[in-house]
Design an enzyme around this catalytic site. Structure first.
Site, PDB file in Angstrom:
ATOM      1  N   GLY A 385       4.068   7.883  -8.208  1.00 36.35           N
ATOM      2  CA  GLY A 385       2.608   7.773  -8.244  1.00 36.35           C
ATOM      3  C   GLY A 385       2.137   6.833  -9.340  1.00 36.35           C
ATOM      4  N   SER A 386       0.919   7.085  -9.821  1.00 37.06           N
ATOM      5  CA  SER A 386       0.232   6.123 -10.693  1.00 37.06           C
ATOM      6  C   SER A 386       0.805   6.004 -12.097  1.00 37.06           C
ATOM      7  CB  SER A 386      -1.250   6.510 -10.802  1.00 37.06           C
ATOM      8  OG  SER A 386      -1.865   6.467  -9.525  1.00 37.06           O
ATOM      9  N   THR A 387       1.814   6.806 -12.439  1.00 34.37           N
ATOM     10  CA  THR A 387       2.384   6.703 -13.786  1.00 34.37           C
ATOM     11  C   THR A 387       2.942   5.317 -14.062  1.00 34.37           C
ATOM     12  OG1 THR A 387       4.454   7.613 -12.897  1.00 34.37           O
ATOM     13  CG2 THR A 387       2.957   9.148 -14.018  1.00 34.37           C
TER      14      THR A 387
END
Length: 689
Positions: A385-387
């Site tokens: 994801g957005s990490t």
């Protein structure tokens, strides 16, 4: 006038004559002695040679211990009484049976493990002539000796082996252990539950037990029970010995077939360090195996000790945190979270690569219990994801498709026939690189991917086909690998996954997914190395468990001398400029510390603000059996101005519910609390000392 010397006689001095005579006498005495040895004593000396054998055997030594960074024992050796058997060359099955019968007088054995074949072999030795007669000469001529033996055993009936007494079964069990022994190699006959009486009686009767020895053995012991055990790994049993698939590897390095070796985890990775040097003893034995003399020709040394970077006090806290938060999540929505099993966390020093705690907890649904599976932080990969958006922003800078401070309008993009479009969780409006990280803008990352693929129209016209050069895939992945994403981290562990790469490269939409952590998968350890690289001003360091190696301690009250220390290993410096890295660091700070940041409600509140944490949140969508689930992730470090701790958290396959437990944030919060609390306690203890 010249003298005539032709007839002059040369006189040999008297002393030289005496010397010649003495030498003659010595040679005569030597010849006489050789004659005596050969003629008179030759037969007796030959009998002595024929009667005795000199053999060398290698005795295993205790394995090295494993300690945490504060020198608390993590893996120890527990001493056991042990009865071993070392057969001389040429020992036959009948000889082993005789030893087993004698040993059974002093030793009790568990008979549950004896097999039908064990019983048949015992019956055969008691009834050899009758058994051999069951195979005709014609049949025997067509078989090898091994085939003959197997055929004879098959003729032994169930009835013939069904009425053995308990005493005979013990003999059979002992002989089964003796049969496992290799020539000149000690084989454990019994080392579990050997009583002091058994040990003493066997020791007192060794003269009547050829090849048997009463000694001490050891097994691995874990003072912290399951904490860190899955990472420490395991060793083979003596029954298993060295793995068959690596037999030649070990035999060429001086191992015996029944040696115990590391088969997983740090026990396997540091096998050469932990194994030690065997003691070599030369035995002089009679033909029947009776030992008449022994000499130690090589002193044995226990294995060297490993000192880890792990703090077991902190490790226990992290394990507890991860398990408790996983349990809370499952209990809140058990039906919706039916695919949720794991919670994974890695904590490391971003400047040195020292691993401070590595935790994995798995919920066993059948047993409804939680199992320590910390190895999954390196073995299992998931959509992050957005990490990973920090890497995407830096890739945009370095590739030249974006510039620091550049603004894109965050609104849903529609490519070609995709009527639904791709966007952020809501239209965010104009965002620059700081706010794109702070608010977790997908659209900002989409534009970076499109531009790297050759699409330079802005704003992108809805419904259009995007220009796309597939070489952008390799370019983007190369940037990510500089952080360790999709590449080996270099960790000192036997196996680590590098993640899974998607294999469809034609669609620009997939590269857009990659840019927001929705295509390739990464491990939690890779995420920890990635965020550490950002925290460490672009220097990617190798994560490691080992702090130092020490020689065996001379006493239990002290540590041995340092054999080798582990230093910080910088694998690479990412290509991006320091000023660009600083912008991502500031974006990460805003995520946690400024109102509106996706992590602000958890790390920007008064009770957590003092930790000065920075980081990035992440959510990734995936589907299992047609059911939509989400991965929650979190990366961060603290303090943001002088980072000393970095962490990565992955929670895969949660059900999609509106009021779910914020497990990734709660684990992150509690890890920071535990780290700084443990540090405070240890600092106070050091000051008091």
């Amino acid at each position: 006038m010249r003298k005539n010397t032709k007839n002059k006689v040369v006189q040999i001095p008297l002393r030289l004559n005496i010397l010649f005579f003495v030498v003659f006498l010595l040679f005569a005495a030597l010849i006489l002695q050789l004659g005596v040895v050969q003629i008179l004593n030759g037969d007796s000396f030959q009998e002595e040679i024929d009667r005795t054998i000199q053999d060398t055997t290698k005795i295993p030594v205790p394995r090295g211990k494993i300690y945490d960074k504060n020198y608390n024992v993590v893996v120890d050796n527990k001493a056991l009484y042990s009865i071993t058997y070392t057969p001389a060359k040429g020992i036959q099955a009948k000889d082993r049976l005789d030893v087993a019968k004698k040993l059974a007088e002093f030793l009790s054995m568990d008979t549950d493990g004896i097999t039908e074949r064990n019983k048949k072999e015992y019956w055969y030795l008691l009834n050899t002539e009758e058994a051999d007669s069951r195979l005709s000469e014609t049949e025997a001529d067509e078989m090898t000796p091994a085939e003959q033996y197997s055929a004879i055993l098959e003729t032994i009936t169930e009835e013939e082996i069904s009425n053995f007494s308990d005493e005979e079964k013990e003999v059979i069990a002992i002989k089964a252990e003796l049969d496992k022994a290799y020539s000149l190699t000690p084989q454990v006959v019994k080392n579990r539950d050997v009583t002091s009486t058994e040990y003493a009686e066997v020791a007192e009767n060794l003269g009547d037990l050829p090849g048997i020895n009463a000694t001490t053995d050891w097994v691995r012991e874990y003072p912290y029970e399951n904490t860190f055990r899955s990472l420490a790994g395991s060793i083979t049993t003596q029954e298993q010995g060295i793995p068959e698939d690596r037999e030649q590897y070990y035999l060429t390095r001086g191992y015996s077939r029944n040696d115990r070796v590391g088969k997983s985890g740090l026990e396997e990775y540091y096998e050469d360090i932990l194994r030690g040097r065997k003691e070599e003893i030369q035995y002089t034995t009679e033909k029947d195996g009776t030992v008449i003399d022994s000499t130690t020709i090589v002193e044995g040394n226990p294995g060297k000790d490993l000192i880890l970077t792990i703090d077991m006090q902190f490790q226990q806290e992290v394990d507890k945190i991860v398990q408790e938060e996983l349990e809370k999540t499952i209990k809140k929505h058990p039906n919706q979270h039916r695919y949720l099993e794991d919670a994974l966390a890695v904590v490391m020093n971003p400047q040195t690569g020292e691993l401070l705690a590595v935790s994995g907890q798995t919920h066993d649904k059948e047993e409804n219990e939680y199992i320590n599976t910390s190895f999954k932080t390196m073995h299992d990969s998931h959509l992050p994801g957005s990490t990973i958006k920090g890497a995407t922003v830096l890739a945009g800078y370095e590739s030249g498709v974006t510039t620091p401070g550049q603004v894109f309008n965050d609104r849903r993009l529609k490519i070609a026939d995709d009527t639904r479009g791709k966007g952020s969780y809501r239209d965010l409006g104009p965002v620059n690189d700081y706010s794109a990280l702070k608010l977790s803008s997908n659209v900002y990352m989409f534009y970076i991917a499109l531009k790297m693929g050759g699409e330079h129209r802005y704003p992108f016209p809805d419904g259009s086909n995007a220009s796309f050069n597939t070489s952008a895939w390799q370019e983007m992945r190369n940037y990510f690998r500089q952080f360790g994403l999709g590449a080996p981290t270099g960790i000192d562990y036997p196996y680590e996954s590098t993640g899974l790469e998607g294999n469809s490269y034609q669609q620009p939409g997939l590269l857009m997914d990659y840019a927001i952590g929705q295509y390739d998968t990464f491990t939690t350890m890779q995420l920890a190395q990635y965020v550490s690289t950002i925290a460490n001003d672009g220097y990617r360091v190798r994560p490691h468990f080992l702090k130092e190696i020490r020689n065996p301690a001379l006493s239990t009250d002290e540590q041995g001398s340092v054999y080798r220390s582990t230093t910080t290993d910088v694998l690479n410096r990412i290509q991006m400029d320091s000023s660009e890295i600083s912008r991502v660091q500031e974006g990460f700070r805003q995520v946690f510390q400024e109102s509106g940041g996706t992590g602000y409600n958890y790390f920007g509140t008064p009770e957590y603000r003092d930790y000065k944490a920075a980081g990035k949140t992440g959510t990734a969508e995936n589907s299992i059996d047609g059911v939509n689930t989400e991965n929650l992730s979190l990366v961060g470090y603290a303090p943001y101005d002088e980072p000393e701790i970095a962490f990565a958290i992955t929670i895969p396959h949660l059900g999609i519910v509106n009021d779910r437990h914020p497990i990734n944030h709660r684990i992150g919060q509690r890890i920071l609390e535990a780290y700084f609390e443990v540090k405070k306690e240890q600092d106070e203890e050091n000051e008091s000392e």
